[in-house]
Write an enzyme that holds these catalytic residues in place. Structure first.
Site, PDB file in Angstrom:
ATOM      1  N   GLU A  23       6.368  -1.758   4.777  1.00 48.68           N
ATOM      2  CA  GLU A  23       5.709  -2.895   5.945  1.00 48.68           C
ATOM      3  C   GLU A  23       5.601  -4.165   4.861  1.00 48.68           C
ATOM      4  O   GLU A  23       5.819  -4.025   3.873  1.00 48.68           O
ATOM      5  CB  GLU A  23       3.913  -1.931   6.003  1.00 48.68           C
ATOM      6  CG  GLU A  23       3.121  -2.863   6.210  1.00 48.68           C
ATOM      7  CD  GLU A  23       3.302  -2.892   7.865  1.00 48.68           C
ATOM      8  OE1 GLU A  23       4.622  -3.907   8.372  1.00 48.68           O
ATOM      9  OE2 GLU A  23       3.057  -2.574   8.955  1.00 48.68           O
ATOM     10  N   HIS A  79       4.208   5.600  11.704  1.00 49.13           N
ATOM     11  CA  HIS A  79       3.434   6.540  10.969  1.00 49.13           C
ATOM     12  C   HIS A  79       1.531   6.965  11.754  1.00 49.13           C
ATOM     13  O   HIS A  79       1.336   6.333  12.681  1.00 49.13           O
ATOM     14  CB  HIS A  79       2.857   6.370   9.642  1.00 49.13           C
ATOM     15  CG  HIS A  79       2.117   5.308   9.503  1.00 49.13           C
ATOM     16  ND1 HIS A  79       0.595   5.249   9.393  1.00 49.13           N
ATOM     17  CD2 HIS A  79       2.037   3.532   9.440  1.00 49.13           C
ATOM     18  CE1 HIS A  79       0.139   3.595   9.480  1.00 49.13           C
ATOM     19  NE2 HIS A  79       1.188   2.962   9.354  1.00 49.13           N
TER      20      HIS A  79
END
Length: 179
Positions: free
Chosen positions: A84, A9
């Site tokens: 995550e 990201h």
């Protein structure tokens, strides 16, 4: 055999502040949005072909994937397994803290109320096994996080615990993996 691409990201506020994001839902900075748009353009310019973008449900990865999808026209869908690692008590603490660096080497530790690296590896390895099984028919771009990048790298490369803990991918870097 097939291949896939991994994209971390774009930049977040906590990246700038050198804090561990983990499973905490931290948004992109304005620069992070720009990085994601530039990554979409880079994918187009380099002629990277993919059938689908799979992305983490966390907003920083979802927004990055959305920007890439809008620019490339590649459809995107959420993949919960790309979330995550939950670093438990370490989230929001300094990324370069000595205690956290050491804790990343403890693969069976849940970091208080978090997720162990072994559990993280199980869900990511299962996903990669599924992608590998489809790799002759489909090519994916995975948009996720640095902790996920470490597990993906370890799927393809033998690493010591120290190498694993130190591995990282830059924000919006595109990495190709071949099965």
């Amino acid at each position: 055999m097939g291949h896939f691409y991994f994209v971390r990201h774009g930049q977040t506020v906590w990246n700038v502040e050198n804090k561990i994001c983990g499973a905490t839902d931290i948004p992109l900075t304005e620069y992070g949005h720009q990085q994601a748009v530039e990554t979409g353009r880079k994918i187009l310019e380099e002629g990277i072909q993919a059938d689908e973008i799979l992305y983490s449900p966390l907003i920083r990865a979802a927004d990055t994937a959305r920007h890439i999808s809008e620019i490339t026209g590649i459809p995107a869908r959420e993949e919960p397994r790309l979330k995550e690692q939950n670093f438990g008590k370490w989230e929001s603490t300094p990324r370069d803290g000595e205690a956290f660096k050491k804790a990343k080497e403890w693969f069976a530790c849940h970091h208080g109320n978090g997720e162990s690296t072994l559990h993280l590896a199980q869900r990511i390895y299962n996903l990669l096994d599924e992608i590998k099984a489809q790799s002759d028919e489909k090519t994916y771009i995975l948009v996720a996080h640095n902790g996920i990048a470490r597990v993906v790298q370890s799927y393809f490369t033998d690493m010591t615990n120290e190498e694993y803990a130190a591995f990282g991918v830059k924000n919006c870097e595109v990495v190709r993996y071949d099965f």
